[in-house]
Design a protein around this motif. Sequence first.
Motif, short mmCIF file in Angstrom:
data_model
loop_
_atom_site.label_atom_id
_atom_site.label_comp_id
_atom_site.label_asym_id
_atom_site.label_seq_id
_atom_site.Cartn_x
_atom_site.Cartn_y
_atom_site.Cartn_z
N ALA A 61 0.54 -1.42 0.04
CA ALA A 61 -0.01 0.27 -0.03
C ALA A 61 1.09 0.95 0.48
CB ALA A 61 -0.93 0.23 1.36
N THR A 62 0.69 2.31 -0.43
CA THR A 62 1.24 3.47 -0.72
C THR A 62 0.18 4.12 0.58
OG1 THR A 62 1.55 3.94 -2.95
CG2 THR A 62 0.56 5.88 -1.78
N VAL A 63 0.86 4.55 1.75
CA VAL A 63 1.28 4.67 2.86
C VAL A 63 1.29 6.43 2.87
CG1 VAL A 63 0.99 2.67 4.55
CG2 VAL A 63 3.74 4.53 4.22
N VAL A 64 0.27 7.26 4.02
CA VAL A 64 0.33 8.51 3.87
C VAL A 64 0.39 8.72 5.67
CG1 VAL A 64 -0.45 11.31 3.53
CG2 VAL A 64 -1.37 8.74 1.92
N LEU A 65 1.47 9.36 6.35
CA LEU A 65 1.00 9.58 7.87
C LEU A 65 1.14 10.80 7.96
CD1 LEU A 65 5.18 7.27 7.82
CD2 LEU A 65 2.60 6.54 7.47
N TRP A 66 0.49 10.76 9.00
CA TRP A 66 0.10 12.54 9.86
C TRP A 66 0.16 12.41 11.16
CZ3 TRP A 66 -4.75 14.65 8.37
CH2 TRP A 66 -5.35 15.14 7.20
N ASP A 67 1.47 13.25 11.88
CA ASP A 67 1.68 13.81 12.78
C ASP A 67 1.85 15.08 13.21
OD1 ASP A 67 2.24 10.78 15.81
OD2 ASP A 67 2.40 13.10 16.18
N ILE A 68 2.36 15.25 14.77
CA ILE A 68 2.27 17.21 15.57
C ILE A 68 3.99 16.46 15.18
CG2 ILE A 68 1.68 16.26 17.46
CD1 ILE A 68 0.37 18.98 17.54
N ASN A 69 3.92 15.21 15.69
CA ASN A 69 5.51 15.04 15.92
C ASN A 69 6.68 14.88 14.55
OD1 ASN A 69 8.04 14.85 16.40
ND2 ASN A 69 7.35 13.64 18.65
N GLN A 70 7.29 16.31 14.35
CA GLN A 70 8.20 15.69 13.07
C GLN A 70 9.28 15.29 12.91
OE1 GLN A 70 10.10 19.27 11.52
NE2 GLN A 70 9.65 18.53 9.45
N GLU A 71 9.67 14.87 14.40
CA GLU A 71 11.09 13.65 13.92
C GLU A 71 10.20 12.00 14.39
OE1 GLU A 71 14.11 14.29 14.06
OE2 GLU A 71 13.54 16.13 13.82
N GLY A 72 8.78 12.11 15.04
CA GLY A 72 7.99 10.57 15.13
C GLY A 72 7.92 10.37 13.58
N LEU A 73 7.30 11.67 13.04
CA LEU A 73 7.25 10.61 11.49
C LEU A 73 8.56 10.97 10.89
CD1 LEU A 73 4.85 13.85 10.22
CD2 LEU A 73 4.68 11.32 10.76
N LYS A 74 9.34 11.47 11.07
CA LYS A 74 10.89 11.01 10.54
C LYS A 74 10.99 9.57 10.34
CE LYS A 74 12.82 15.39 9.80
NZ LYS A 74 14.49 16.57 10.63
N CYS A 75 11.06 8.89 12.04
CA CYS A 75 11.34 7.95 12.65
C CYS A 75 10.14 6.60 11.57
CB CYS A 75 11.00 7.98 14.00
SG CYS A 75 11.56 5.94 14.59
N THR A 76 9.37 6.83 11.16
CA THR A 76 7.89 6.48 11.00
C THR A 76 8.42 6.28 9.35
OG1 THR A 76 6.70 6.56 11.95
CG2 THR A 76 5.93 5.58 10.35
N VAL A 77 9.22 6.56 8.71
CA VAL A 77 9.66 6.99 7.82
C VAL A 77 10.16 6.28 6.99
CG1 VAL A 77 10.22 7.96 5.73
CG2 VAL A 77 7.53 9.06 6.52
N GLY A 78 11.16 6.09 7.55
CA GLY A 78 12.47 5.51 7.59
C GLY A 78 12.46 4.42 7.73
N LEU A 79 11.35 3.86 9.22
CA LEU A 79 10.84 2.20 9.47
C LEU A 79 10.15 1.49 7.99
CD1 LEU A 79 9.59 2.14 13.38
CD2 LEU A 79 12.39 1.61 11.78
N VAL A 80 9.51 2.88 7.46
CA VAL A 80 8.71 1.54 6.04
C VAL A 80 9.34 2.15 4.94
CG1 VAL A 80 6.81 2.99 4.32
CG2 VAL A 80 6.25 3.33 6.58
N LYS A 81 10.40 2.46 4.99
CA LYS A 81 10.83 2.58 3.87
C LYS A 81 12.32 0.60 3.33
CE LYS A 81 11.65 7.27 1.87
NZ LYS A 81 12.31 8.68 2.26
N GLU A 82 12.24 0.82 5.15
CA GLU A 82 13.05 -0.48 5.68
C GLU A 82 12.95 -1.39 4.71
OE1 GLU A 82 14.23 -0.72 9.69
OE2 GLU A 82 15.54 1.48 9.30
N THR A 83 10.98 -1.69 4.59
CA THR A 83 10.50 -2.55 4.13
C THR A 83 10.70 -3.17 2.47
OG1 THR A 83 8.13 -1.56 3.49
CG2 THR A 83 8.32 -2.14 6.09
#
Length: 305
Positions: A61-83
């Motif tokens: 799936a294409t995932v679109v991530l929303w959060d108020i915490n930019q650092e948290g988003l960066k971490c999640t993006v990194g984990l997603v890219k690892e897949t």
Amino acid sequence: MNFFLETLKVIVLLVYYLLESLVFLVVPARKKNVSGEIVLITGAGSGIGRLLAVKFASLGATVVLWDINQEGLKCTVGLVKETGAGRVHSYVCDCSKRQDIYRVADQVKKEVGDVSILINNAGIVVGKRFLDSPDSLVEKTMEVNTMAHFWTYKAFLPAMIAANHGHLVSIASCAGLCGTSQASDYCASKFAAVGFAESIDIEMRSLRKTGVKTTIVCPYVINTGMFDGVKSKWPRMIANLDPEYVAERIVSAVRQNQEVLLMPRIAYLLPFLKSFLPVKALVLLLEYFGLDDMMNTFKGRPKKE
């Protein structure tokens, strides 16, 4: 004659639907393919939102991530890219603000496309007694846990209706099924989230938009840090939930078009017991399981997070 025929039809369908649900308990429904779907997850910078992002991305799936915490988003993006599967887009969005939701939603539609699976996961908890809860935090709890669902639905539901294809996922809580002490605003927001999602589901059915599915998720306490300090009185019977397990169950529920998911399974007894037990009897059971004052030991996430 019409009354007789319509009544007979309802009875036959009731029996059929009951048997169907019993069959699905033994033989789970076939899981739908979510590859290529655009999945938007609010509160994706940590906890269950982060795990859902990784799992949906791994399914293509294409995932679109929303959060108020930019650092948290960066971490999640990194984990997603690892897949190595699916695409990922992230946006900083304050889900307590309607105009911010609408603004970022317009960005998503222009830059990514129409969202086909919407997961309202963002949530906050104050954990104070009612009279000790600041007005501003009560309002913010309702804005994030409830009102944000209204605005995200308004932003993304029209495209789902037009295509008669989509899935609306509300991450609510067992606190949306039964009240508890020191969580009046949280319980109210989750009760509202459940009622709102149920209403939209009925509305889609009345409009014959059967391709737009709904899943309402009501878990007990999850070990993500949000409810740090809260412990079960009888952990072998009602244990705090493992985040990985919860995320996997949510993904499976979405793929099987499961309308309601309660965790743990014993939680399915709660609405049933509330429907006929006297209030004093229900309170007695809540006290026995330690659910009446479970928030007494609440600490929550450290402020630095």
